[in-house]
Design an enzyme around this catalytic site. Structure first.
Site, PDB file in Angstrom:
ATOM      1  N   HIS A 156     135.275  11.621 -13.071  1.00  0.00           N
ATOM      2  CA  HIS A 156     134.810  11.783 -12.169  1.00  0.00           C
ATOM      3  C   HIS A 156     135.252  12.965 -11.204  1.00  0.00           C
ATOM      4  O   HIS A 156     137.308  13.039 -11.661  1.00  0.00           O
ATOM      5  CB  HIS A 156     135.269  10.412 -10.796  1.00  0.00           C
ATOM      6  CG  HIS A 156     134.800   9.495 -12.008  1.00  0.00           C
ATOM      7  ND1 HIS A 156     133.135   8.961 -11.769  1.00  0.00           N
ATOM      8  CD2 HIS A 156     135.266   8.212 -12.555  1.00  0.00           C
ATOM      9  CE1 HIS A 156     133.114   7.594 -12.094  1.00  0.00           C
ATOM     10  NE2 HIS A 156     134.382   7.318 -12.723  1.00  0.00           N
TER      11      HIS A 156
ATOM     12  N   GLU B  41     125.681  31.446 -13.371  1.00  0.00           N
ATOM     13  CA  GLU B  41     125.302  33.309 -13.433  1.00  0.00           C
ATOM     14  C   GLU B  41     126.521  33.198 -14.676  1.00  0.00           C
ATOM     15  O   GLU B  41     125.485  34.265 -15.756  1.00  0.00           O
ATOM     16  CB  GLU B  41     127.235  32.970 -12.189  1.00  0.00           C
ATOM     17  CG  GLU B  41     128.160  34.938 -12.874  1.00  0.00           C
ATOM     18  CD  GLU B  41     129.269  34.308 -11.276  1.00  0.00           C
ATOM     19  OE1 GLU B  41     129.816  35.213 -11.818  1.00  0.00           O
ATOM     20  OE2 GLU B  41     128.875  33.169 -10.828  1.00  0.00           O
TER      21      GLU B  41
ATOM     22  N   HIS C 253     135.171  25.119 -15.899  1.00  0.00           N
ATOM     23  CA  HIS C 253     134.768  26.319 -15.578  1.00  0.00           C
ATOM     24  C   HIS C 253     134.949  27.021 -16.525  1.00  0.00           C
ATOM     25  O   HIS C 253     135.452  27.235 -16.839  1.00  0.00           O
ATOM     26  CB  HIS C 253     135.395  26.886 -14.091  1.00  0.00           C
ATOM     27  CG  HIS C 253     134.338  27.995 -13.638  1.00  0.00           C
ATOM     28  ND1 HIS C 253     134.237  29.571 -13.569  1.00  0.00           N
ATOM     29  CD2 HIS C 253     134.030  27.990 -12.110  1.00  0.00           C
ATOM     30  CE1 HIS C 253     133.302  29.700 -12.730  1.00  0.00           C
ATOM     31  NE2 HIS C 253     133.292  29.092 -12.377  1.00  0.00           N
TER      32      HIS C 253
ATOM     33  N   ASN D 114     129.428   3.832 -20.874  1.00  0.00           N
ATOM     34  CA  ASN D 114     128.523   4.669 -20.563  1.00  0.00           C
ATOM     35  C   ASN D 114     127.440   5.123 -21.164  1.00  0.00           C
ATOM     36  O   ASN D 114     126.438   5.067 -20.775  1.00  0.00           O
ATOM     37  CB  ASN D 114     128.982   6.508 -19.999  1.00  0.00           C
ATOM     38  CG  ASN D 114     129.843   6.729 -18.708  1.00  0.00           C
ATOM     39  OD1 ASN D 114     129.941   6.925 -17.742  1.00  0.00           O
ATOM     40  ND2 ASN D 114     131.366   6.140 -19.054  1.00  0.00           N
TER      41      ASN D 114
ATOM     42  N   GLN E 248     130.567  12.415 -15.431  1.00  0.00           N
ATOM     43  CA  GLN E 248     130.618  11.207 -14.711  1.00  0.00           C
ATOM     44  C   GLN E 248     130.299  11.992 -13.239  1.00  0.00           C
ATOM     45  O   GLN E 248     130.443  12.471 -12.580  1.00  0.00           O
ATOM     46  CB  GLN E 248     131.518  10.832 -14.897  1.00  0.00           C
ATOM     47  CG  GLN E 248     131.199   9.475 -15.898  1.00  0.00           C
ATOM     48  CD  GLN E 248     133.082   9.230 -16.542  1.00  0.00           C
ATOM     49  OE1 GLN E 248     134.037   8.607 -15.159  1.00  0.00           O
ATOM     50  NE2 GLN E 248     133.379   8.592 -17.107  1.00  0.00           N
TER      51      GLN E 248
ATOM     52  N   GLU F 157     130.555  35.461 -14.957  1.00  0.00           N
ATOM     53  CA  GLU F 157     129.587  36.004 -15.563  1.00  0.00           C
ATOM     54  C   GLU F 157     129.912  36.733 -16.696  1.00  0.00           C
ATOM     55  O   GLU F 157     129.067  37.401 -17.664  1.00  0.00           O
ATOM     56  CB  GLU F 157     128.882  37.576 -14.636  1.00  0.00           C
ATOM     57  CG  GLU F 157     128.219  38.100 -15.045  1.00  0.00           C
ATOM     58  CD  GLU F 157     128.069  39.642 -14.624  1.00  0.00           C
ATOM     59  OE1 GLU F 157     127.716  40.975 -14.713  1.00  0.00           O
ATOM     60  OE2 GLU F 157     128.595  39.862 -13.051  1.00  0.00           O
TER      61      GLU F 157
ATOM     62  N   HIS G 144     130.522  25.225 -14.240  1.00  0.00           N
ATOM     63  CA  HIS G 144     129.605  26.918 -13.697  1.00  0.00           C
ATOM     64  C   HIS G 144     130.428  27.612 -14.447  1.00  0.00           C
ATOM     65  O   HIS G 144     130.932  27.070 -15.642  1.00  0.00           O
ATOM     66  CB  HIS G 144     129.867  26.469 -12.272  1.00  0.00           C
ATOM     67  CG  HIS G 144     129.642  27.501 -11.871  1.00  0.00           C
ATOM     68  ND1 HIS G 144     130.384  28.829 -10.671  1.00  0.00           N
ATOM     69  CD2 HIS G 144     128.026  28.152 -11.420  1.00  0.00           C
ATOM     70  CE1 HIS G 144     128.858  29.858 -10.809  1.00  0.00           C
ATOM     71  NE2 HIS G 144     127.591  29.596 -10.879  1.00  0.00           N
TER      72      HIS G 144
END
Length: 562
Positions: free
Chosen positions: A104, A58, A109, A187, A71, A80, A77
């Protein structure tokens, strides 16, 4: 290592007709149980753990900077509408900088910007917001519709939804930065371990045997390469050969450089003849030729990541005065093994006196490129680990350093004297070795034999003994017992960690628990039992300051086959 079934192009939508696929750097690791969709640009050495969803279907594009770790359970996300400006001045739906941790279950967004060296805690959410460089966001926090200035600390559970709240946040403290850096290093080790576990090229050298019937043509070729190298006996030191194998197993190229004494002082190195092969035997032969051709110069080994166009390893394997190839067997030591550089068996070292043993120790530390210093402590200060510096050592020549050590011992015959090896680049000590104890003869300061053990508390000694007597140990080296004694005197707890060959290469250790014992002697006996039971593992001890809740020392005490 990426499994392509989880990396797909973005779908065709009313706002985006292009089927753009993710662009992932070859050194990044994407777990098979994670999904990456659309125009996602992932940099070098990124770690993508299991159960992650990164969907640029999107809002798009996404950018994830080098050395960042994402993680388990993280979702990235974007809407648009709405964009942020990345550091390259281009527009993105989500921008995540370099050396950043998304821990975690966190949710990023877009539109969202997260800078370099940030830490986003468990289950925290960043939406329509900018988090500046070096910020630490703790657990269960919400950051929305604001810009967090660089270097700010967001406490657990905080809800930051207006700019006044963001501007009043406190600054990040040094302990917070240290914690965030530690997470990055952990990591990165995990990324190396996962890549190695999934990559036959990486894991083959660490296997005791190769199953040719099930490994395919590549494994046959790789096994033949290893077999060829084993039949071509090399005069190179075992540590040099191990470094070459490690470089090749990680897919890097090997190079060498040389410099005379003047160029060494100005760090003006010249390349040796290039290696046009990735075969171990041919590279080792070329390396021997370089050492022989430049026998009166410094020579260093280089590991090169050709994709990232950067050096991954630089280690000096020869110095002026060294005998080419054969004589460097006990002196070429890598930085990763620096804390264990003191010899335990005197291999290749002069055996005609204790002064020669000091010379061997000094050569080893100089070979690693370390700066040397000398410290002393009387019996009371030794118990509390409060050492004084002897005269400063300004020279980098072996003879001058040995003289400085001898002078310190001669001027302080009733004190403990130790030699310090300092990594000037990392600004930390990597070697501490006691070379003299009260009552020892001071004409030639000796290095104690590795097959003896002792009790650290000073007692009366005669001139014919160089250590304080205690039951003989055939398991722990004397410098290990010294370390145990010092940790006990400081009130530190002692823990163990274990690693097999593969985990050792990727620095992914398993915790073995605390070593029980009230005295140094009891802890030493417990460690001897552990070493006997785990002969095939690498074993190291960890000294932990329980009040400060931090590690004070990490020391390797056993290698398989030693």
């Amino acid at each position: 290592m990426v499994f392509q079934s989880n990396v797909t192009a973005s779908p065709s939508t009313p706002w985006s007709k292009t089927l753009i696929e993710p662009n992932i750097h070859p050194s990044a690791y994407v777990h098979a149980f994670s999904n990456i969709i659309g125009d996602v640009r992932i940099g070098a050495n990124v770690m993508i753990a299991p159960g992650i969803s990164i969907r640029a279907d999107e809002g798009e594009p996404f950018s994830i900077g080098a050395n960042t770790n994402i993680q388990d359970g993280v979702v990235i996300h974007g809407l648009e509408q709405g964009r942020v400006v990345g550091d390259d001045r281009q527009e993105y739906s989500v921008w995540v900088g370099e050396n950043t941790s998304l821990t975690h279950m966190s949710l990023i967004h877009g539109p969202a910007y997260i800078g370099d060296n940030c830490f986003i805690g468990f289950r925290s959410t960043v939406f329509n917001a900018k988090v500046g460089d070096g910020c630490v966001v703790m657990m269960h926090a919400l950051i929305q519709d604001v810009e967090i200035p660089a270097g700010k600390y967001v406490p657990s559970g905080a809800i930051v939804t207006n700019q006044q709240q963001a501007d009043r946040l406190s600054d990040v403290q040094p302990d917070d930065l240290k914690f965030a850096s530690h997470i990055i290093s952990i990591n990165d080790s995990l990324r190396s371990g996962y890549r190695c576990a999934d990559d036959i090229e990486c894991i083959t050298p660490f296997q005791a045997a190769v199953d040719l019937s099930s490994s395919g043509l590549y494994s046959i070729a790789r096994a033949a390469n290893i077999k060829e190298a084993s039949h071509n006996k090399s005069n190179l030191a075992p540590d040099v050969i191990e470094n070459v194998r490690r470089i090749l197993s990680q897919g890097y190229s090997v190079g060498t450089e040389h410099a005379d004494k003047r160029r060494f002082q100005t760090s003006s190195w010249t390349s040796c003849a290039s290696f046009n092969s990735d075969r171990e035997a041919e590279i080792l032969k070329g390396l021997e030729n370089c050492l022989q051709e430049h026998s009166g110069e410094y020579v260093r080994l280089i590991g090169i990541d050709t994709h990232a166009k950067r050096r991954m390893l630089e280690t000096i394997i020869q110095r002026p005065g060294d005998i080419p190839a054969a004589a460097s067997k006990s002196t070429a030591v890598t930085t990763s093994a620096a804390t264990h550089a003191v010899p335990s068996n005197g291999a290749s070292a002069p055996t005609n006196g204790a002064g020669d043993e000091i010379g061997t120790l000094v050569r080893q530390l100089l070979t690693q490129g370390l700066q040397l210093a000398v410290e002393r402590a009387d019996k009371r200060r030794f118990q509390t680990s409060s050492w004084h510096s002897c005269d400063r050592i300004d020279s980098q020549t072996e003879s001058a350093i040995v003289r400085a050590i001898a002078n310190c011992i001669t001027n302080n015959p009733n004190d403990y004297v130790r030699v310090i090896g300092v990594d000037s680049h990392a600004k930390r000590r990597v070697v501490e070795k006691i070379v003299h104890r009260p009552g020892q003869a001071n004409s030639h300061p000796p290095t104690p034999a590795a097959s003896t053990s002792y009790t650290p508390q000073p007692t009366s000694t005669s001139s014919s003994h160089t250590t304080v007597a205690s039951p003989t140990s055939t398991v722990l080296a004397i410098d290990v017992v010294e370390t145990i004694s010092r940790l006990v005197a400081q009130g530190c707890a002692i823990f163990t960690e274990f690693a097999d060959e593969r985990r050792y290469k990727s620095n992914a250790w398993e915790t073995g628990g605390r070593v029980e014992g009230r005295t140094a002697a009891e802890i030493s006996r417990a460690l001897e039992s552990i070493v006997r039971d785990r002969q095939k593992s690498y074993i190291r001890i960890i000294g932990v300051d329980q009040q400060a809740r931090k590690r004070t020392i990490e020391k390797l005490i056993h290698r398989p086959g030693k």
